[in-house]
Design a protein around this motif. Structure first.
Motif, mmCIF file in Angstrom:
data_model
loop_
_atom_site.group_PDB
_atom_site.id
_atom_site.type_symbol
_atom_site.label_atom_id
_atom_site.label_comp_id
_atom_site.label_asym_id
_atom_site.label_seq_id
_atom_site.Cartn_x
_atom_site.Cartn_y
_atom_site.Cartn_z
ATOM 1 N N ALA A 122 0.835 -1.208 0.000
ATOM 2 C CA ALA A 122 0.000 0.000 0.000
ATOM 3 C C ALA A 122 0.867 1.255 0.000
ATOM 4 O O ALA A 122 0.580 2.218 -0.717
ATOM 5 C CB ALA A 122 -0.933 -0.005 1.209
ATOM 6 N N ARG A 123 1.945 1.251 0.795
ATOM 7 C CA ARG A 123 2.837 2.419 0.825
ATOM 8 C C ARG A 123 3.498 2.632 -0.543
ATOM 9 O O ARG A 123 3.648 3.768 -1.003
ATOM 10 C CB ARG A 123 3.914 2.244 1.904
ATOM 11 N N LYS A 124 3.868 1.527 -1.186
ATOM 12 C CA LYS A 124 4.481 1.624 -2.513
ATOM 13 C C LYS A 124 3.502 2.208 -3.519
ATOM 14 O O LYS A 124 3.860 3.079 -4.327
ATOM 15 C CB LYS A 124 4.942 0.240 -2.974
ATOM 16 N N ASP A 125 2.249 1.731 -3.482
ATOM 17 C CA ASP A 125 1.235 2.249 -4.415
ATOM 18 C C ASP A 125 0.938 3.717 -4.148
ATOM 19 O O ASP A 125 0.772 4.512 -5.083
ATOM 20 C CB ASP A 125 -0.053 1.419 -4.312
ATOM 21 N N LEU A 126 0.879 4.089 -2.869
ATOM 22 C CA LEU A 126 0.601 5.481 -2.528
ATOM 23 C C LEU A 126 1.716 6.385 -3.047
ATOM 24 O O LEU A 126 1.452 7.436 -3.645
ATOM 25 C CB LEU A 126 0.457 5.636 -1.011
ATOM 26 N N ALA A 127 2.964 5.973 -2.838
ATOM 27 C CA ALA A 127 4.094 6.779 -3.303
ATOM 28 C C ALA A 127 4.058 6.935 -4.821
ATOM 29 O O ALA A 127 4.380 8.001 -5.356
ATOM 30 C CB ALA A 127 5.404 6.128 -2.868
ATOM 31 N N HIS A 128 3.635 5.876 -5.506
ATOM 32 C CA HIS A 128 3.579 5.907 -6.967
ATOM 33 C C HIS A 128 2.470 6.846 -7.457
ATOM 34 O O HIS A 128 2.622 7.518 -8.482
ATOM 35 C CB HIS A 128 3.329 4.490 -7.500
ATOM 36 N N CYS A 129 1.376 6.904 -6.710
ATOM 37 C CA CYS A 129 0.206 7.673 -7.152
ATOM 38 C C CYS A 129 0.216 9.126 -6.676
ATOM 39 O O CYS A 129 -0.440 9.979 -7.284
ATOM 40 C CB CYS A 129 -1.074 7.005 -6.628
ATOM 41 N N TRP A 130 0.959 9.408 -5.626
ATOM 42 C CA TRP A 130 0.888 10.713 -4.966
ATOM 43 C C TRP A 130 1.196 11.869 -5.924
ATOM 44 O O TRP A 130 0.452 12.847 -5.990
ATOM 45 C CB TRP A 130 1.855 10.721 -3.788
ATOM 46 N N GLY A 131 2.280 11.760 -6.655
ATOM 47 C CA GLY A 131 2.660 12.831 -7.571
ATOM 48 C C GLY A 131 1.625 13.052 -8.662
ATOM 49 O O GLY A 131 1.384 14.191 -9.084
ATOM 50 N N ILE A 132 1.010 11.954 -9.130
ATOM 51 C CA ILE A 132 -0.026 12.056 -10.161
ATOM 52 C C ILE A 132 -1.227 12.829 -9.624
ATOM 53 O O ILE A 132 -1.777 13.709 -10.294
ATOM 54 C CB ILE A 132 -0.457 10.660 -10.639
#
Length: 345
Positions: free
Chosen positions: A98-108
C-alpha cells in the motif's frame, strides 16, 4: 463494504465508487473490530485492494492507458471526501504494498488541475497539518522513506515548500540529516536540499527573515563530527547561498567573522573534497571589496597559516583545473596584501 467490483468479471469502479471504497477501507482501520488480528488483517487487505485499483485508474493497467478525465475526477473526489487526509494520517498503519502504491500515485494526484488550480495541492495547503505530520514521520523508521517521497512531491509546489520552510517542524531536518540510519539521513538530506534549492525566491525571503536562527543551526552541521554531514552541508551551502536571489543574504553572511572562522577551519579538514568546497566560500570573504575591519584583522593575523593551507590546496591531476588554480592565486595575493596592513591591538 464488499469489494466485489475488484473481480475481473465485473466492470471497473467509477471514480466516485473508488473514492468511497478508499475511504471506507481506511475507516475500517478505526473500527473497534481491528483489535482482533484477523479483523486488522482483513482491513489492511481491503486497503491494499483499493490502493491497487487506484493505481490502475491513475496509471493504467499495462493494456489500457489511464483516462485523464477519470484521473482528474478521482483526485477531486479524494479531496472532496477528505480521503487524502486519511492517506497521510494512516500511513504508519499501511503495509509495504500500500505504501508503494501510494508513493507511486501521490505525484499524479498532486498534478491534477482544474483551470490554473491544483486541486490536491490546494487541499494540502488548506490542511497544512498534513505536511507537519509527514515531516515528523521521519522519526518512524518504517515509513520514513515513504514520507520523504511524499514530501518531495509536495515541495515541488512553491506554496507547500514555503509552508514547510516557515513551519516549526522545519528545524527537525537539522536533526534528521544526522540520524544514525544512513538511508533515512540521506533521504532527509535530499528533502532538505529540495527545500533550500527548488524555489530560490521563496528561500531568499525565508533566509532574510530567519537569518540568525537558520545559520545558527546550519553552523552545527558544518562543524559536525560526521564527515558526510560536513561534506554534504558545505556543498549544499554553496548551492543555495550563491544563488542570485540570495545575493543579499550572501553579502550579510560574508560580513560575519564567525562564519569566516568556520570556513578557515574547514580548509584544514582532512578531506580534500571539503577543503575545496570550503575554499569556494572562503574566497568570497576574501574577495569582498567591503570587508569589515574584523574580517581584515582575522585574515591578516592568520595570513601565514592561510597561505600555507592555500599552497597545499589540492587541485586536479596535472593542474587540469586551471580556474581553481587561478582563483587560489588571486586569493593568495589578496591575503598577502592584507598581511602588510597594521593590525589593531
Amino acid at each position: 463494504m464488499s469489494f466485489s467490483f475488484f473481480k475481473p468479471s465485473r466492470a471497473k469502479p467509477s471514480p466516485p465508487e473508488l473514492s468511497r471504497a478508499l475511504k471506507e477501507s481506511f475507516l475500517a482501520l478505526d473500527a473497534k473490530a481491528v483489535v482482533e488480528v484477523k479483523a486488522l488483517e482483513k482491513a489492511l487487505e481491503d486497503v491494499d485492494k483499493s490502493f491497487f485499483a487506484m493505481r490502475q485508474m491513475l496509471c493504467g493497467d499495462g493494456e489500457i492507458e489511464a483516462i485523464p478525465e477519470q484521473v482528474l475526477q478521482l483526485a477531486q473526489e479524494i479531496c472532496k471526501e477528505d480521503t487524502i487526509s486519511l492517506f497521510v494520517h494512516k500511513l504508519p498503519m499501511l503495509g509495504w504494498e500500500a505504501r508503494k502504491d501510494l508513493a507511486h500515485c501521490w505525484g499524479i494526484l498532486l498534478r491534477q488541475t482544474v483551470g490554473s488550480s491544483y486541486c490536491c495541492v490546494d487541499y494540502i495547503e488548506n490542511h497544512s497539518e498534513l505536511l507537519d505530520f509527514l515531516v515528523v514521520c521521519y522519526n518512524n523508521k518504517d515509513v520514513a522513506l515513504t514520507c520523504g517521497n511524499l514530501l518531495r512531491e509536495c515541495i515541488k509546489y512553491p506554496v507547500l515548500a514555503k509552508y514547510v520552510l516557515e513551519s516549526t517542524s522545519f528545524e527537525l531536518f537539522f536533526k534528521y540529516v544526522e540520524l544514525p540510519s544512513f538511508d533515512i539521513a540521506s533521504d532527509a538530506l535530499a528533502t532538505f536540499k529540495d527545500l533550500l534549492t527548488k524555489h530560490p525566491t521563496e528561500v531568499s525571503q525565508f533566509l532574510k527573515v530567519h537569518y540568525e536562527q537558520f545559520f545558527g543551526l546550519y553552523e552545527k552541521l558544518l562543524t559536525s563530527t560526521n564527515y558526510v554531514t560536513r561534506r554534504q552541508s558545505l556543498k549544499l551551502l554553496s548551492e543555495f547561498l550563491l544563488e542570485t536571489p540570495n545575493t543579499q543574504v550572501m553579502k550579510r553572511f560574508i560580513l560575519e567573522a564567525q562564519y569566516l572562522k568556520v570556513m578557515m577551519g574547514l580548509l584544514k579538514d582532512p578531506s580534500k573534497n571539503i577543503q575545496i568546497s570550503a575554499f569556494h566560500i572562503f574566497k568570497v570573504f576574501v574577495a569582498n571589496p567591503n570587508k569589515p575591519s574584523e574580517i581584515i584583522a582575522i585574515l591578516a593575523k592568520n595570513h601565514d597559516k592561510l597561505l600555507m593551507l592555500l599552497d597545499n590546496l589540492p587541485t586536479s591531476k596535472g593542474g587540469e583545473d586551471e580556474e581553481l588554480e587561478e582563483e587560489r592565486d588571486l586569493v593568495i595575493r589578496e591575503i598577502e596584501k592584507l598581511s602588510h596592513l597594521p593590525i589593531a591591538s
